[in-house]
Design an enzyme around this catalytic site. Structure first.
Site, short mmCIF file in Angstrom:
data_model
loop_
_atom_site.label_atom_id
_atom_site.label_comp_id
_atom_site.label_asym_id
_atom_site.label_seq_id
_atom_site.Cartn_x
_atom_site.Cartn_y
_atom_site.Cartn_z
N ASN A 1 12.50 41.97 14.88
CA ASN A 1 13.79 42.58 15.18
C ASN A 1 13.56 44.08 15.30
O ASN A 1 13.06 44.71 14.37
CB ASN A 1 14.81 42.31 14.07
N TYR B 1 28.02 44.06 20.11
CA TYR B 1 26.69 43.92 20.71
C TYR B 1 26.62 42.84 21.79
O TYR B 1 25.62 42.72 22.47
CB TYR B 1 25.68 43.53 19.64
N GLU C 1 15.55 40.03 17.75
CA GLU C 1 16.79 40.81 17.88
C GLU C 1 16.45 42.14 18.53
O GLU C 1 15.47 42.79 18.17
CB GLU C 1 17.46 41.10 16.53
N ASN D 1 15.52 35.87 7.67
CA ASN D 1 15.80 36.97 8.60
C ASN D 1 15.78 38.28 7.83
O ASN D 1 16.57 38.48 6.92
CB ASN D 1 17.18 36.79 9.24
N GLU D 2 14.84 39.15 8.18
CA GLU D 2 14.82 40.54 7.71
C GLU D 2 14.74 40.68 6.20
O GLU D 2 15.65 41.20 5.54
CB GLU D 2 16.04 41.30 8.25
N HIS E 1 19.90 34.04 6.29
CA HIS E 1 20.23 35.27 7.01
C HIS E 1 21.25 36.05 6.19
O HIS E 1 22.44 36.04 6.48
CB HIS E 1 20.77 34.93 8.41
N SER F 1 29.88 42.86 12.22
CA SER F 1 28.70 43.58 11.73
C SER F 1 28.82 43.79 10.23
O SER F 1 29.86 44.21 9.74
CB SER F 1 28.60 44.93 12.46
#
Length: 468
Positions: free
Chosen positions: A297, A437, A375, A159-160, A116, A428
């Protein structure tokens, strides 16, 4: 009409190692590129973040108490292999065994991500995934984790992948901070997708009992004027950069002719070429039907307008509404319609984009099996009053997105769960600690947790499956 979600639905909360754990050099953890990058370029660091490294029993107790039955966790690669490969750090291994045991004790199913955004610094400074040697190191790391942690039933490779290439080589807000290099963006996407495919094939060949997939960020792209072919083309090209290229790799095992035509056009306009090898496509093809699930996400959509000019991207990192700018040579520029609301960070709020993206996967990639929304959430500057946050805006945002998710299920999409970003407040990457969040407010000075109004709402949602 009130909408509902299935009885077996996962109501999850999401975290990430670097954003939550803190303890960045504790118990033998090796450095990651972010450590120095944040010190040099931003007004915050990942120390202590949410101190999840020490506070995870508290967070998991809260998760259980508030009906959260799934948690996204990532393993910090450099806790296991401090330099990315070689000698194992046993204290890091022990931490994750204890963490997963606590998850199961609290009846909160861990969905565990291998990577991640936090490649160990030794590998990151050596080219990260642009360097094919690091693909081999990732596969070795994945193989170790699959064997070491049989208590994990759900694995995610990455992730992403999209925002990693985007952040590192296009926007330049992630280390190494390179801007406007589209060839590196696509090469990073490709090499990471090859890494994903090889890890999935390894997992299946070894006969492990769990499930494995990948998490993609899929922001939906629309033409600003759907009647204007140039705007339609701009949206298609932007979609290739962020979505279609990686989705093709995931589920087709190759890039469609239309995808490659778009990639070649973008590179012709911006320079550079790709290194795509036969063995890469053999790996992609071997894994295309083996993904047990796709994590999506989704936070926002974008509207694209035709644009003739040079690339310029300004990232809004401080929540100064209207300060962002995004235009890419040969692609287009983002221009939001007036009727669409946006956050202080210029993130466009458009729940219909989630529905459209889910149905796009269902229709264009029918071998997808099932989807988790891994997400989704709303970040803003929470006001802490009376030991809580009255975050009605967050509740409304999540409610709207769950309603279209319910519609997608009704229209035949196999969506099995939703993970709010984030379980508790975390730091973040490019916004620091101001943008929150979580369902639980974290006082970053004392590390105390306080349930927000949204936590109580989410608990009722999880108990009833009724969206109201």
């Amino acid at each position: 009409m009130t909408k509902t979600l299935p009885k077996d639905f996962i109501f999850g909360g999401a975290t990430a190692a670097y954003q939550a754990e803190g303890a960045t050099h504790t118990d033998g953890k090796g450095p990651v590129a972010w450590d120095k990058y944040l010190e040099d370029n931003y007004w915050y660091t990942a120390e202590p973040a949410s101190d999840f490294y020490h506070k995870y029993p508290v967070d998991l107790e809260l998760a259980e108490e508030y009906g959260v039955n799934g948690i996204r966790i990532s393993i910090a690669w450099s806790r296991i292999f401090p330099t990315g490969y070689g000698e194992v750090n046993e204290k890091g291994v022990e931490f994750y065994h204890k963490l997963f045991a606590e998850c199961h004790k609290r009846h909160v199913e861990p969905f565990v991500t291998l990577h991640h955004f936090d490649t160990p610094e030794a590998l990151h400074s050596n080219g990260d995934f642009l360097n094919r040697e690091n693909i081999e190191h990732f596969i070795d790391y994945a193989a170790f984790c699959f064997e070491e942690f049989p208590e994990v039933n759900y694995w995610t490779t990455f992730n992403e992948i999209g925002p990693i290439g985007d952040g590192q080589y296009l926007v330049g807000k992630f280390p190494p901070g390179i801007k406007y290099d589209l060839a590196k963006v696509f090469q990073s996407h490709h090499n990471m997708m090859v890494s994903h495919a090889r890890a999935v094939k390894l997992y299946k060949d070894k006969g492990y009992k769990g499930e494995i997939g990948v998490v993609h960020a899929l922001p939906t792209k629309y033409p600003y004027d759907p009647e204007n072919p140039a705007d339609v083309r701009a949206a298609e090209l932007e979609d290739i950069i962020h979505n279609k290229f990686i989705l093709d790799a995931t589920y087709l095992g190759h890039y469609s002719d239309k995808t490659m035509e778009g990639v070649n056009h973008i590179l012709a306009e911006n320079g550079g070429e790709l290194d795509l090898r036969d063995e890469d496509f053999q790996a992609l093809d071997a894994a295309k039907d083996l993904n047990d699930f796709l994590g999506i996400n989704y936070y926002m959509s974008d509207w694209m307008q035709a644009f003739d000019g040079e690339t310029e991207i300004i990232h809004n990192g401080k929540g100064e509404k209207g300060s962002s700018k995004y235009q890419i040579k040969g692609v287009g520029r983002r221009v939001a319609p007036d009727y669409v609301p946006r956050t202080d960070w210029d993130w466009i709020i458009y729940p219909e984009g989630l529905y459209d993206q889910i149905m796009r996967v269902k229709n264009d990639y029918p071998n997808y099996k099932k989807i988790y929304i891994t997400e989704n959430g709303l970040g803003y500057k929470d006001e802490f009053v009376d030991n809580t946050v009255y975050d009605d805006g967050r509740i409304d945002y999540v409610k709207q997105h769950l309603e279209v998710l319910s519609d997608a299920i009704a229209d035949g999409a196999n969506v099995k769960g939703y993970f709010i970003w984030s379980l508790m407040d975390v730091f973040s990457w490019s916004n620091g600690y101001e943008k929150r969040y979580g369902l639980f407010y974290v006082d970053f000075d004392t590390q105390e947790r306080y349930p927000k109004k949204s936590a109580h709402w989410y608990k009722k949602l999880a108990e009833t499956q009724v969206i109201e």
